[in-house]
Design an enzyme around this catalytic site. Structure first.
Site, PDB file in Angstrom:
ATOM      1  N   HIS A  50       0.842  -1.195   0.000  1.00 32.27           N
ATOM      2  CA  HIS A  50       0.000   0.000   0.000  1.00 32.27           C
ATOM      3  C   HIS A  50       0.872   1.239   0.000  1.00 32.27           C
ATOM      4  CE1 HIS A  50      -3.272   2.763   0.976  1.00 32.27           C
ATOM      5  NE2 HIS A  50      -4.060   1.805   0.524  1.00 32.27           N
ATOM      6  N   ASP A  61      -7.840  -5.325  -0.907  1.00 30.05           N
ATOM      7  CA  ASP A  61      -8.302  -6.182  -2.001  1.00 30.05           C
ATOM      8  C   ASP A  61      -8.093  -7.665  -1.742  1.00 30.05           C
ATOM      9  OD1 ASP A  61      -9.257  -4.212  -3.871  1.00 30.05           O
ATOM     10  OD2 ASP A  61      -7.192  -3.515  -3.890  1.00 30.05           O
TER      11      ASP A  61
HETATM   12  N1  COA Z   1       4.150  -7.488  -4.592  1.00 37.77           N
HETATM   13  C1  COA Z   1       5.499  -7.544  -4.644  1.00 37.77           C
HETATM   14  N2  COA Z   1       6.265  -6.476  -4.365  1.00 37.77           N
HETATM   15  C2  COA Z   1       5.656  -5.347  -4.031  1.00 37.77           C
HETATM   16  C3  COA Z   1       4.266  -5.233  -3.945  1.00 37.77           C
HETATM   17  C4  COA Z   1       3.504  -6.367  -4.245  1.00 37.77           C
HETATM   18  N3  COA Z   1       2.183  -6.348  -4.191  1.00 37.77           N
HETATM   19  N4  COA Z   1       3.933  -3.981  -3.574  1.00 37.77           N
HETATM   20  C5  COA Z   1       5.086  -3.315  -3.423  1.00 37.77           C
HETATM   21  N5  COA Z   1       6.119  -4.140  -3.701  1.00 37.77           N
HETATM   22  C6  COA Z   1       7.530  -3.806  -3.657  1.00 37.77           C
HETATM   23  C7  COA Z   1       7.983  -3.243  -4.987  1.00 37.77           C
HETATM   24  O1  COA Z   1       8.445  -4.242  -5.863  1.00 37.77           O
HETATM   25  C8  COA Z   1       9.070  -2.327  -4.549  1.00 37.77           C
HETATM   26  O2  COA Z   1      10.211  -3.088  -4.256  1.00 37.77           O
HETATM   27  P1  COA Z   1      11.668  -2.614  -4.706  1.00 37.77           P
HETATM   28  O3  COA Z   1      11.856  -1.299  -3.972  1.00 37.77           O
HETATM   29  O4  COA Z   1      12.524  -3.708  -4.254  1.00 37.77           O
HETATM   30  O5  COA Z   1      11.574  -2.434  -6.184  1.00 37.77           O
HETATM   31  C9  COA Z   1       8.568  -1.760  -3.232  1.00 37.77           C
HETATM   32  O6  COA Z   1       7.697  -2.754  -2.713  1.00 37.77           O
HETATM   33  C10 COA Z   1       7.824  -0.440  -3.381  1.00 37.77           C
HETATM   34  O7  COA Z   1       6.860  -0.577  -4.405  1.00 37.77           O
HETATM   35  P2  COA Z   1       6.171   0.663  -5.144  1.00 37.77           P
HETATM   36  O8  COA Z   1       5.469   0.168  -6.363  1.00 37.77           O
HETATM   37  O9  COA Z   1       7.153   1.763  -5.319  1.00 37.77           O
HETATM   38  O10 COA Z   1       5.163   1.115  -4.038  1.00 37.77           O
HETATM   39  P3  COA Z   1       3.888   1.981  -4.302  1.00 37.77           P
HETATM   40  O11 COA Z   1       3.628   2.725  -3.088  1.00 37.77           O
HETATM   41  O12 COA Z   1       3.969   2.760  -5.556  1.00 37.77           O
HETATM   42  O13 COA Z   1       2.828   0.811  -4.577  1.00 37.77           O
HETATM   43  C11 COA Z   1       0.931  -0.419  -4.783  1.00 37.77           C
HETATM   44  C12 COA Z   1       1.660   0.644  -3.965  1.00 37.77           C
HETATM   45  C13 COA Z   1      -0.419  -0.652  -4.139  1.00 37.77           C
HETATM   46  C14 COA Z   1       0.725   0.058  -6.224  1.00 37.77           C
HETATM   47  C15 COA Z   1       1.760  -1.723  -4.775  1.00 37.77           C
HETATM   48  O14 COA Z   1       1.915  -2.178  -3.452  1.00 37.77           O
HETATM   49  C16 COA Z   1       1.161  -2.796  -5.652  1.00 37.77           C
HETATM   50  O15 COA Z   1       1.407  -2.823  -6.870  1.00 37.77           O
HETATM   51  N6  COA Z   1       0.335  -3.732  -5.061  1.00 37.77           N
HETATM   52  C17 COA Z   1      -0.298  -4.741  -5.834  1.00 37.77           C
HETATM   53  C18 COA Z   1      -1.576  -4.206  -6.426  1.00 37.77           C
HETATM   54  C19 COA Z   1      -2.605  -3.961  -5.360  1.00 37.77           C
HETATM   55  O16 COA Z   1      -2.855  -4.790  -4.507  1.00 37.77           O
HETATM   56  N7  COA Z   1      -3.254  -2.807  -5.460  1.00 37.77           N
HETATM   57  C20 COA Z   1      -4.307  -2.411  -4.561  1.00 37.77           C
HETATM   58  C21 COA Z   1      -3.861  -1.295  -3.664  1.00 37.77           C
HETATM   59  S1  COA Z   1      -5.063  -0.975  -2.406  1.00 37.77           S
END
Ligand code: COA
Length: 388
Positions: free
Chosen positions: A267, A319
């Protein structure tokens, strides 16, 4: 051509991470403490005690309703639930085989086109439009499902609650009290969530003094992506791909080695577990207990939650258990994201009202990093093939 060095020392906040763009009285998404508050009430207080009808009133009107106010609110919702014959007719002429969120976006847009008061931004009219959309969205989704399965249409029943009506229109029989309260809890927990991407899109849209329907269409379009609302569908597809509890470990290892994401984990704001997740887990577990033949979806979820935490210290988000919860309620997997939209209709509408009550055009800056001082070459003097 080389990008010019920037003349500005502006710091870029990619994804607006950590940037506060507005005040709100609607909800507090407290990332550090992992708490969620709707207008002063913790969701831990509301879930299981207040219905979605009460929570939507709280969000749109600012206080929990009295008995009389709730009766009137329920009557208003009931009077708006049915779809007009013209909308039904248009719905049956639209393509039914593609993304249901695209369908929802189109029909809500059509509703805006049909509303003669759509362009008016007075709060009482906006509130009426909000009631209209909150009431109609579940009917629209259930009707979409019936149309594509070529089943007879079923209209809403005035005696049923918001959650019970949806399940009745979807399945054609009365839901049990536990099914109704499970969906009601889901709706309450997903009703509102601060400045998430779809809400921000809605507020940005209406901040130009566009209309409420346009704001909701922008929100639906934004919720549609797998990094936001579609994560619930993707989470269920992930559980189905895993298929059995023993397959959880190999799946986790493969996902890690492929550098892929676990859907329903992570998140932007919450530094630990999403405060909605434990409630959704409890409800999903209760439904799994009533549906022993399908209990594996909850069991796989629980094992996956543990394994991903162990391997990557990633917590679940809203989710993750929404997926099995909605599955146990018999909601088709590709309708999970429209169900999110159903719940969030209250929050989106309340944000639109709040934005317009104290409006300022939302217009951030971008740091230009492209070339400067390029010399224009007329079309007939440009090389036949592009130069890099
Ligand atoms: N699975 C695997 N790794 C994840 C992850 C996930 N669901 N969510 C975050 N990470 C990791 C990323 O790979 C990244 O690692 P790194 O620094 O080694 O590359 C790190 O955590 C940060 O990720 P980032 O995408 O920069 O964080 P964010 O704040 O932009 O992302 C989300 C938030 C929600 C987009 C992300 O957690 C995600 O894609 N989750 C899956 C989709 C989801 O469940 N969405 C619903 C949100 S309520």
């Amino acid at each position: 051509m080389n990008p010019s060095p920037s003349s500005s020392s502006a710091q870029v906040h990619k994804g607006l991470e950590g940037i506060t763009v507005s005040e709100t009285r609607l909800s507090d998404v407290d990332g550090a403490r992992c708490q969620l508050i709707y207008r002063g009430y913790s969701i831990d207080e509301l879930v299981g005690k207040a219905s979605y009808e009460e929570v939507s009133y709280l969000l749109l009107c600012g206080h929990l309703p009295t008995r009389q106010e709730l009766q009137e609110w329920n009557a208003e919702l009931a009077s708006h639930r049915a779809l007009e014959p013209e909308v039904l007719q248009a719905m049956s002429s639209l393509p039914l085989a593609n993304n249901p969120m695209a369908y929802l976006r189109t029909v809500i847009s059509l509703m805006g086109l049909r509303d003669p008061a759509a362009e008016q931004l007075d709060p009482p009219i906006l509130r009426q439009q909000a009631i209209h959309l909150i009431a109609k969205t579940p009917t629209l989704i259930a009707t979409f499902e019936r149309l594509r399965r070529k089943r007879p249409m079923l209209g809403p029943r005035p005696t049923l609650s918001h959650a019970a009506n949806f399940l009745y229109m979807l399945h054609g029989d009365d839901p049990s009290p536990s099914q109704t309260s499970a969906l009601d809890a889901y709706f309450v927990l997903l009703a509102e969530h601060g400045f998430n991407a779809s809400t921000f899109a809605a507020r940005t849209t209406v901040a130009t003094q566009s209309d409420l329907y346009s704001g909701i269409v922008a929100a639906i379009a934004t919720l549609k992506g797998p990094l936001h609302g579609a994560a619930n569908t993707k989470a269920m597809e992930m559980l189905m791909e895993i298929g059995a509890v023993e397959q959880v470990e190999p799946y986790v290892q493969k996902t890690l080695s492929d550098h892929k994401r676990f859907m329903g984990f992570g998140h932007r704001v919450y530094k630990g577990e999403d405060p909605r997740a434990k409630h959704l887990k409890r409800v999903a577990q209760e439904l799994a207990g009533l549906n022993r033949a399908e209990a594996r979806w909850f069991e796989i979820s629980e094992r996956l939650q543990e394994a991903v935490w162990k391997a990557k210290k990633l917590s679940i988000n809203v989710d993750f258990y929404s997926a099995s919860l909605l599955y146990y309620l018999g909601v088709p997997v590709d309708l999970f994201t429209p169900m999110f939209a159903c719940a969030r209709m209250a929050g989106w509408s309340a944000h639109i009202l709040e934005q317009l009550a104290d409006n300022r055009l939302i217009r951030p800056l971008a740091l230009y990093v492209g070339p400067r001082d390029s010399t224009f070459v007329p079309l007939d003097q440009r090389p036949a093939t592009p130069t890099t």
